[in-house]
Design a protein around this motif. Structure first.
Motif, mmCIF file in Angstrom:
data_model
loop_
_atom_site.group_PDB
_atom_site.id
_atom_site.type_symbol
_atom_site.label_atom_id
_atom_site.label_comp_id
_atom_site.label_asym_id
_atom_site.label_seq_id
_atom_site.Cartn_x
_atom_site.Cartn_y
_atom_site.Cartn_z
ATOM 1 N N PRO A 80 42.797 -63.148 9.747
ATOM 2 C CA PRO A 80 41.438 -62.651 9.463
ATOM 3 C C PRO A 80 41.447 -61.158 9.205
ATOM 4 C CG PRO A 80 41.688 -63.116 11.803
ATOM 5 C CD PRO A 80 42.932 -63.629 11.134
ATOM 6 N N VAL A 81 40.537 -60.711 8.371
ATOM 7 C CA VAL A 81 40.487 -59.317 7.953
ATOM 8 C C VAL A 81 39.244 -58.605 8.465
ATOM 9 C CG1 VAL A 81 40.265 -57.805 5.927
ATOM 10 C CG2 VAL A 81 41.893 -59.710 5.896
ATOM 11 N N MET A 82 38.077 -59.224 8.301
ATOM 12 C CA MET A 82 36.822 -58.550 8.595
ATOM 13 C C MET A 82 36.702 -58.067 10.036
ATOM 14 S SD MET A 82 34.207 -57.380 7.067
ATOM 15 C CE MET A 82 33.907 -58.306 5.572
ATOM 16 N N PRO A 83 37.132 -58.836 11.047
ATOM 17 C CA PRO A 83 37.025 -58.316 12.417
ATOM 18 C C PRO A 83 37.764 -57.000 12.618
ATOM 19 C CG PRO A 83 37.437 -60.681 12.464
ATOM 20 C CD PRO A 83 37.606 -60.241 11.038
ATOM 21 N N VAL A 84 38.935 -56.848 12.004
ATOM 22 C CA VAL A 84 39.701 -55.611 12.151
ATOM 23 C C VAL A 84 38.974 -54.459 11.469
ATOM 24 C CG1 VAL A 84 41.886 -54.461 11.646
ATOM 25 C CG2 VAL A 84 41.872 -56.871 12.309
ATOM 26 N N LEU A 85 38.433 -54.710 10.275
ATOM 27 C CA LEU A 85 37.717 -53.660 9.554
ATOM 28 C C LEU A 85 36.480 -53.216 10.333
ATOM 29 C CD1 LEU A 85 37.898 -54.941 5.866
ATOM 30 C CD2 LEU A 85 39.031 -52.929 6.806
#
Length: 282
Positions: free
Chosen positions: A155-160
């Motif tokens: 997943p990408v969005m949680p880190v961003l």
């Protein structure tokens, strides 16, 4: 059959047609590995490294014995250190060798909102997401993984989102929202182009009954409206909806009535009601 040799002459010979080149070594003699160490011990070294194996499509820990840049032996040494593996995989993402499946249009749209708000309100100190910051973000996304397949699914969005502090996330949602609600109940998506003016594309009929242009930045920034015909193509762009109704709409209405006779084009759109969102009945 010697594993090591020295060639005093190297020639490249073009094959017929000039498409292939054959490398010819001559005046060659075998070399013993112990000679390298005896003659130049400072250039003879051993060490461990973490790197990406393109054949296995994963990060591996290896131990190598080298003479200068010449690898003499190489062996795999179990699972790599996860911190080091994350750095290796982050570099593969930056180079484009590994693509993140979930770095999609929704991520790009979110980054566009951040970029707009960062330029509009510098005091918020929002991140620029430059190459250095992205390298750190990629390392966070990949941490714990060692394979290209595993990284692609991360997943990408949680880190961003976690890259922003709580106050910045709150400001982003309030001042540069993803959508605005129109009079008929439809929530229209705002487009934040890279370095451009945020705009709101929606059907002309969605704005019936509305005179004020939708605004962001706490009501300080009117959106550029892309007013769409039934074929979803813009018929007018404006940041002043009231002026559009008064000045441009009467002439545009005549053309719309001819091209789209099955649609209702009221003479006074301010008193008209917008069509209900799809799937709902008024």
């Amino acid at each position: 059959d010697a594993p090591l040799l020295v060639a005093a002459e190297v020639r490249e010979v073009e094959q017929r047609g000039g498409e292939d080149v054959e490398v010819m070594l001559s005046l060659a003699t075998a070399v013993e590995e112990t000679w390298l160490h005896d003659l130049n011990p400072g250039a003879y070294q051993e060490g461990e490294d973490t790197r990406y194996d393109p054949t296995l499509k994963r990060v591996v820990a290896i131990r190598e014995r080298r003479f200068r840049d010449l690898v003499l032996t190489r062996e795999t040494r179990g699972e790599p250190d996860l911190d080091a593996a994350a750095q290796v995989l982050a570099r593969k993402i930056q180079s484009g060798d590994i693509m993140l499946k979930h770095w999609d249009d929704s991520v790009e749209a979110w980054l566009g909102r951040v970029a707009f708000l960062r330029q509009a309100l510098p005091d918020l100190e929002l991140p620029a997401f430059d190459e250095d910051e992205l390298a750190e973000i990629y390392a966070l996304i990949t941490h714990g993984e060692v394979t290209a397949k595993g990284v692609r699914e991360q997943p990408v969005m949680p880190v961003l989102k976690d890259w922003l502090n709580p106050a910045q996330r709150d400001a982003l949602d309030r001042l540069a929202p993803e959508r605005v609600q129109l009079p008929g109940g439809r929530k229209a998506r705002i487009t934040y182009p890279d370095g451009g003016e945020p705009f709101l594309p929606s059907r002309l009929q969605d704005f019936f009954g509305q005179t004020e242009t939708p605004k962001i930045l706490g009501g300080q920034h009117p959106l550029l409206l892309h007013l769409l015909a039934p074929n979803q193509r813009p018929i007018q762009m404006t940041k002043d909806l009231g002026s559009f109704w008064a000045n441009a709409y009467p002439e545009i209405r005549k053309e719309l009535k001819i091209r789209y006779p099955k649609h209702d084009w009221p003479e006074d759109p301010i008193k008209a009601s917008p069509p209900a969102p799809r799937g709902k009945r008024r």
